[in-house]
Design a protein around this motif. Structure first.
Motif, PDB file in Angstrom:
ATOM      1  N   MET A   6       3.042  17.290  23.205  1.00  0.00           N
ATOM      2  CA  MET A   6       4.120  17.888  22.448  1.00  0.00           C
ATOM      3  C   MET A   6       5.346  18.132  23.320  1.00  0.00           C
ATOM      4  O   MET A   6       6.465  17.999  22.849  1.00  0.00           O
ATOM      5  N   VAL A   7       5.122  18.484  24.581  1.00  0.00           N
ATOM      6  CA  VAL A   7       6.247  18.740  25.482  1.00  0.00           C
ATOM      7  C   VAL A   7       7.139  17.504  25.533  1.00  0.00           C
ATOM      8  O   VAL A   7       8.352  17.589  25.331  1.00  0.00           O
ATOM      9  N   LEU A   8       6.525  16.378  25.785  1.00  0.00           N
ATOM     10  CA  LEU A   8       7.271  15.131  25.913  1.00  0.00           C
ATOM     11  C   LEU A   8       7.989  14.780  24.609  1.00  0.00           C
ATOM     12  O   LEU A   8       9.173  14.430  24.613  1.00  0.00           O
ATOM     13  N   GLU A   9       7.297  14.890  23.496  1.00  0.00           N
ATOM     14  CA  GLU A   9       7.903  14.572  22.201  1.00  0.00           C
ATOM     15  C   GLU A   9       9.083  15.483  21.891  1.00  0.00           C
ATOM     16  O   GLU A   9      10.110  15.023  21.381  1.00  0.00           O
ATOM     17  N   ASP A  10       8.959  16.762  22.199  1.00  0.00           N
ATOM     18  CA  ASP A  10      10.048  17.707  21.947  1.00  0.00           C
ATOM     19  C   ASP A  10      11.296  17.339  22.743  1.00  0.00           C
ATOM     20  O   ASP A  10      12.415  17.341  22.219  1.00  0.00           O
ATOM     21  N   VAL A  11      11.120  17.014  24.009  1.00  0.00           N
ATOM     22  CA  VAL A  11      12.266  16.669  24.855  1.00  0.00           C
ATOM     23  C   VAL A  11      12.877  15.340  24.411  1.00  0.00           C
ATOM     24  O   VAL A  11      14.103  15.216  24.310  1.00  0.00           O
ATOM     25  N   VAL A  12      12.037  14.362  24.100  1.00  0.00           N
ATOM     26  CA  VAL A  12      12.540  13.064  23.638  1.00  0.00           C
ATOM     27  C   VAL A  12      13.333  13.234  22.351  1.00  0.00           C
ATOM     28  O   VAL A  12      14.412  12.643  22.197  1.00  0.00           O
ATOM     29  N   ASP A  13      12.830  14.035  21.432  1.00  0.00           N
ATOM     30  CA  ASP A  13      13.554  14.273  20.176  1.00  0.00           C
ATOM     31  C   ASP A  13      14.949  14.831  20.428  1.00  0.00           C
ATOM     32  O   ASP A  13      15.912  14.462  19.765  1.00  0.00           O
ATOM     33  N   ASN A  14      15.066  15.721  21.399  1.00  0.00           N
ATOM     34  CA  ASN A  14      16.374  16.293  21.726  1.00  0.00           C
ATOM     35  C   ASN A  14      17.315  15.270  22.351  1.00  0.00           C
ATOM     36  O   ASN A  14      18.530  15.374  22.203  1.00  0.00           O
ATOM     37  N   ARG A  61       8.155  25.011  32.182  1.00  0.00           N
ATOM     38  CA  ARG A  61       8.468  24.335  33.445  1.00  0.00           C
ATOM     39  C   ARG A  61       8.391  22.817  33.282  1.00  0.00           C
ATOM     40  O   ARG A  61       9.228  22.089  33.815  1.00  0.00           O
ATOM     41  N   LEU A  62       7.397  22.335  32.553  1.00  0.00           N
ATOM     42  CA  LEU A  62       7.294  20.888  32.321  1.00  0.00           C
ATOM     43  C   LEU A  62       8.454  20.397  31.463  1.00  0.00           C
ATOM     44  O   LEU A  62       8.994  19.319  31.697  1.00  0.00           O
ATOM     45  N   LEU A 110      14.778  14.842  34.267  1.00  0.00           N
ATOM     46  CA  LEU A 110      14.560  13.401  34.462  1.00  0.00           C
ATOM     47  C   LEU A 110      15.343  12.576  33.437  1.00  0.00           C
ATOM     48  O   LEU A 110      15.972  11.583  33.785  1.00  0.00           O
ATOM     49  N   PHE A 111      15.312  12.997  32.171  1.00  0.00           N
ATOM     50  CA  PHE A 111      16.035  12.258  31.139  1.00  0.00           C
ATOM     51  C   PHE A 111      17.539  12.358  31.343  1.00  0.00           C
ATOM     52  O   PHE A 111      18.269  11.392  31.141  1.00  0.00           O
ATOM     53  N   VAL A 162       7.005  21.271  40.590  1.00  0.00           N
ATOM     54  CA  VAL A 162       6.335  21.607  39.326  1.00  0.00           C
ATOM     55  C   VAL A 162       5.173  20.654  39.056  1.00  0.00           C
ATOM     56  O   VAL A 162       4.075  21.082  38.694  1.00  0.00           O
ATOM     57  N   ILE A 163       5.404  19.352  39.224  1.00  0.00           N
ATOM     58  CA  ILE A 163       4.343  18.373  38.967  1.00  0.00           C
ATOM     59  C   ILE A 163       3.175  18.601  39.921  1.00  0.00           C
ATOM     60  O   ILE A 163       2.009  18.583  39.506  1.00  0.00           O
TER      61      ILE A 163
END
Length: 141
Positions: free
Chosen positions: A1-9, A38-39, A46-47, A114-115
């Motif tokens: 979900m983290v990745l999808e949320d950021v991509v959507d933005n 943090r993620l 990165l984006f 963080v990673i």
């Protein structure tokens, strides 16, 4: 979900800047033990770097591919932007190193921190004038 949320933005930003955004993110839920905020900040940084790197290209492409492997998730973020010299690539993880006029030099080093705090790995590959690939590996829960 983290990745999808950021991509959507970032989809709207990519549309406005005429950047082709290619995503391959599995529909099934993938769970890791991690700090959502943090993620999220890592992925935003990165984006944002990708968008800035391809901003001058007429055929700008950002590609985000997520794959579930045995006991980890592998995330590749690739752009066809300006890329980095070998010299800069060696310094990219150092705190306060930046090539940006108004950069702090903290984004990449904080992303690494963080990673690694999530027992993951982050690796940069880049060629000047060809683009950059960021590979992130995070263990599954």
């Amino acid at each position: 979900m983290v990745l999808e949320d950021v991509v959507d933005n970032f989809k709207q930003i990519c549309r406005e800047k005429e950047i082709e955004l290619i995503t391959e993110i599995p529909d099934d839920s993938i769970y890791i033990i991690g700090d959502y905020n943090r993620l999220t900040q890592v992925f935003i940084n990165l984006f944002k770097n990708c968008v800035e790197a391809v901003d001058t290209n007429k055929d700008s492409i950002i590609e985000i591919i997520s794959r579930k492997e045995k006991d980890f998730i592998k995330l590749n973020i690739r752009d066809n932007g300006i890329g980095m010299s070998e010299e800069n690539l060696l310094k990219i993880m150092e705190p306060f190193f930046t090539t940006k006029k108004n950069g702090t030099g903290l984004g990449v080093s904080l992303a690494k921190e963080v990673i690694e705090a999530h027992q993951g790995h982050i690796k940069y590959t880049s060629k000047l004038g060809k683009g950059t690939l960021v590979e992130i590996i995070l263990p599954l829960r």
